[in-house]
Design a protein around this motif. Structure first.
Motif, PDB file in Angstrom:
ATOM      1  N   ALA A  84       0.831  -1.210   0.000  1.00  0.00           N
ATOM      2  CA  ALA A  84       0.000   0.000   0.000  1.00  0.00           C
ATOM      3  C   ALA A  84       0.863   1.255   0.000  1.00  0.00           C
ATOM      4  N   ILE A  85       1.899   1.271   0.819  1.00  0.00           N
ATOM      5  CA  ILE A  85       2.780   2.445   0.895  1.00  0.00           C
ATOM      6  C   ILE A  85       3.479   2.681  -0.442  1.00  0.00           C
ATOM      7  N   TRP A  86       3.884   1.611  -1.113  1.00  0.00           N
ATOM      8  CA  TRP A  86       4.539   1.760  -2.419  1.00  0.00           C
ATOM      9  C   TRP A  86       3.624   2.525  -3.377  1.00  0.00           C
ATOM     10  N   TYR A  87       2.379   2.080  -3.488  1.00  0.00           N
ATOM     11  CA  TYR A  87       1.437   2.728  -4.408  1.00  0.00           C
ATOM     12  C   TYR A  87       1.114   4.153  -3.968  1.00  0.00           C
ATOM     13  N   GLN A  88       0.953   4.378  -2.668  1.00  0.00           N
ATOM     14  CA  GLN A  88       0.686   5.732  -2.187  1.00  0.00           C
ATOM     15  C   GLN A  88       1.842   6.670  -2.539  1.00  0.00           C
ATOM     16  N   ASN A  89       3.065   6.202  -2.342  1.00  0.00           N
ATOM     17  CA  ASN A  89       4.235   7.023  -2.685  1.00  0.00           C
ATOM     18  C   ASN A  89       4.324   7.265  -4.190  1.00  0.00           C
ATOM     19  N   TYR A  90       3.953   6.281  -4.958  1.00  0.00           N
ATOM     20  CA  TYR A  90       3.938   6.443  -6.411  1.00  0.00           C
ATOM     21  C   TYR A  90       2.994   7.582  -6.809  1.00  0.00           C
ATOM     22  N   TYR A  91       1.808   7.609  -6.226  1.00  0.00           N
ATOM     23  CA  TYR A  91       0.831   8.644  -6.542  1.00  0.00           C
ATOM     24  C   TYR A  91       1.181   9.992  -5.921  1.00  0.00           C
ATOM     25  N   LYS A  92       2.104   9.992  -4.963  1.00  0.00           N
ATOM     26  CA  LYS A  92       2.614  11.262  -4.430  1.00  0.00           C
ATOM     27  C   LYS A  92       3.765  11.784  -5.289  1.00  0.00           C
ATOM     28  N   LYS A  93       4.027  11.071  -6.376  1.00  0.00           N
ATOM     29  CA  LYS A  93       5.071  11.450  -7.350  1.00  0.00           C
ATOM     30  C   LYS A  93       6.489  11.327  -6.791  1.00  0.00           C
ATOM     31  N   MET A  94       6.673  10.411  -5.846  1.00  0.00           N
ATOM     32  CA  MET A  94       8.030  10.139  -5.372  1.00  0.00           C
ATOM     33  C   MET A  94       8.830   9.482  -6.486  1.00  0.00           C
ATOM     34  N   ASN A  95      10.112   9.619  -6.418  1.00  0.00           N
ATOM     35  CA  ASN A  95      11.003   8.980  -7.379  1.00  0.00           C
ATOM     36  C   ASN A  95      10.869   7.463  -7.253  1.00  0.00           C
ATOM     37  N   ILE A  96      10.631   6.800  -8.368  1.00  0.00           N
ATOM     38  CA  ILE A  96      10.387   5.357  -8.366  1.00  0.00           C
ATOM     39  C   ILE A  96      11.569   4.574  -7.791  1.00  0.00           C
ATOM     40  N   HIS A  97      12.782   5.041  -8.049  1.00  0.00           N
ATOM     41  CA  HIS A  97      13.965   4.361  -7.513  1.00  0.00           C
ATOM     42  C   HIS A  97      14.023   4.496  -5.996  1.00  0.00           C
ATOM     43  N   GLU A  98      13.634   5.645  -5.498  1.00  0.00           N
ATOM     44  CA  GLU A  98      13.606   5.865  -4.055  1.00  0.00           C
ATOM     45  C   GLU A  98      12.555   4.969  -3.391  1.00  0.00           C
ATOM     46  N   ILE A  99      11.404   4.844  -4.038  1.00  0.00           N
ATOM     47  CA  ILE A  99      10.337   3.988  -3.495  1.00  0.00           C
ATOM     48  C   ILE A  99      10.831   2.543  -3.380  1.00  0.00           C
ATOM     49  N   CYS A 100      11.463   2.055  -4.446  1.00  0.00           N
ATOM     50  CA  CYS A 100      11.975   0.673  -4.441  1.00  0.00           C
ATOM     51  C   CYS A 100      13.118   0.514  -3.441  1.00  0.00           C
ATOM     52  N   ASP A 101      13.985   1.511  -3.349  1.00  0.00           N
ATOM     53  CA  ASP A 101      15.066   1.469  -2.355  1.00  0.00           C
ATOM     54  C   ASP A 101      14.502   1.363  -0.943  1.00  0.00           C
ATOM     55  N   ASN A 102      13.412   2.075  -0.684  1.00  0.00           N
ATOM     56  CA  ASN A 102      12.779   1.996   0.639  1.00  0.00           C
ATOM     57  C   ASN A 102      12.339   0.570   0.956  1.00  0.00           C
ATOM     58  N   ASP A 103      11.750  -0.103  -0.036  1.00  0.00           N
ATOM     59  CA  ASP A 103      11.331  -1.501   0.169  1.00  0.00           C
ATOM     60  C   ASP A 103      12.534  -2.402   0.418  1.00  0.00           C
ATOM     61  N   LEU A 104      13.602  -2.193  -0.333  1.00  0.00           N
ATOM     62  CA  LEU A 104      14.806  -3.017  -0.158  1.00  0.00           C
ATOM     63  C   LEU A 104      15.425  -2.783   1.222  1.00  0.00           C
ATOM     64  N   LYS A 105      15.452  -1.562   1.659  1.00  0.00           N
ATOM     65  CA  LYS A 105      15.988  -1.251   2.998  1.00  0.00           C
ATOM     66  C   LYS A 105      15.143  -1.939   4.064  1.00  0.00           C
ATOM     67  N   GLU A 106      13.843  -1.917   3.891  1.00  0.00           N
ATOM     68  CA  GLU A 106      12.946  -2.594   4.837  1.00  0.00           C
ATOM     69  C   GLU A 106      13.208  -4.098   4.820  1.00  0.00           C
ATOM     70  N   TYR A 107      13.400  -4.634   3.634  1.00  0.00           N
ATOM     71  CA  TYR A 107      13.634  -6.068   3.482  1.00  0.00           C
ATOM     72  C   TYR A 107      14.924  -6.491   4.180  1.00  0.00           C
ATOM     73  N   TYR A 108      15.959  -5.682   4.017  1.00  0.00           N
ATOM     74  CA  TYR A 108      17.262  -6.030   4.607  1.00  0.00           C
ATOM     75  C   TYR A 108      17.442  -5.467   6.010  1.00  0.00           C
ATOM     76  N   GLY A 109      16.403  -4.842   6.555  1.00  0.00           N
ATOM     77  CA  GLY A 109      16.453  -4.386   7.935  1.00  0.00           C
ATOM     78  C   GLY A 109      17.328  -3.178   8.170  1.00  0.00           C
ATOM     79  N   GLU A 110      17.460  -2.333   7.168  1.00  0.00           N
ATOM     80  CA  GLU A 110      18.293  -1.125   7.319  1.00  0.00           C
ATOM     81  C   GLU A 110      17.493   0.029   7.872  1.00  0.00           C
TER      82      GLU A 110
END
Length: 170
Positions: free
Chosen positions: A144-170
């Motif tokens: 849900a946060i990914w899609y919300q950030n997408y519609y807030k016009k966040m940079n797509i690379h930043e959105i994906c980086d956020n997910d990766l950081k969450e995945y790796y516990g950073e």
């Protein structure tokens, strides 16, 4: 030649815009102020975040490059306790997409789907130590946060980086 085949359970996460898939259909309905049409609200699926099978596939490739004993078929799916029906997943996502309108399709055209799907990842767990990183609640939250950030016009690379950081516990 060392070859393994892989498959995943019902994968969800940001960036999926495919038709006839629950999360993309939900997001498109919300964005366009339309009704989300649920075909089979009581059908149960093994939901998992897209990063789980991607990690599994990459890890299997690495292990396969080191040892031929990893040749074979592998399933990458969530723990069965994360299985949930379509209506539950929809209602959980609706918490993030407040104005979403839901409508259940009346019986008519029957879609060729099984009511209950499950995927045994026992071999992946045993041979690779594979386990889903996120539980269902976290998977739905990140999606849900990914899609919300997408519609807030966040940079797509930043959105994906956020997910990766969450995945790796950073």
């Amino acid at each position: 030649i060392l070859i393994s085949t892989v498959r995943a359970g019902n994968v969800i996460g940001g960036g999926d815009w495919s038709d006839k898939r629950l999360v993309p259909d939900l997001v498109k309905a919300w964005e366009n102020n339309k009704n989300l049409l649920l075909r089979n609200p009581n059908y149960t699926r093994p939901w998992q975040h897209v990063l789980d099978p991607i990690f599994g596939y990459l890890y299997l490739s690495y292990k396969l490059s080191k040892n031929q004993k990893f040749v074979g078929e592998y399933n990458f799916g969530s723990d069965t306790k994360f299985n949930a029906n379509v209506l539950f997943v929809t209602n959980e996502l609706k918490k993030y997409f407040k104005d979403l309108k839901i409508r259940v399709k009346k019986q008519g055209k029957i879609y060729k789907e099984h009511q209950f799907l499950n995927l045994s990842s026992a071999k992946s767990k045993k041979n690779l130590g594979f386990n889903s990183k996120f539980n269902l609640k976290k998977t739905l939250e990140l999606t849900a946060i990914w899609y919300q950030n997408y519609y807030k016009k966040m940079n797509i690379h930043e959105i994906c980086d956020n997910d990766l950081k969450e995945y790796y516990g950073e």
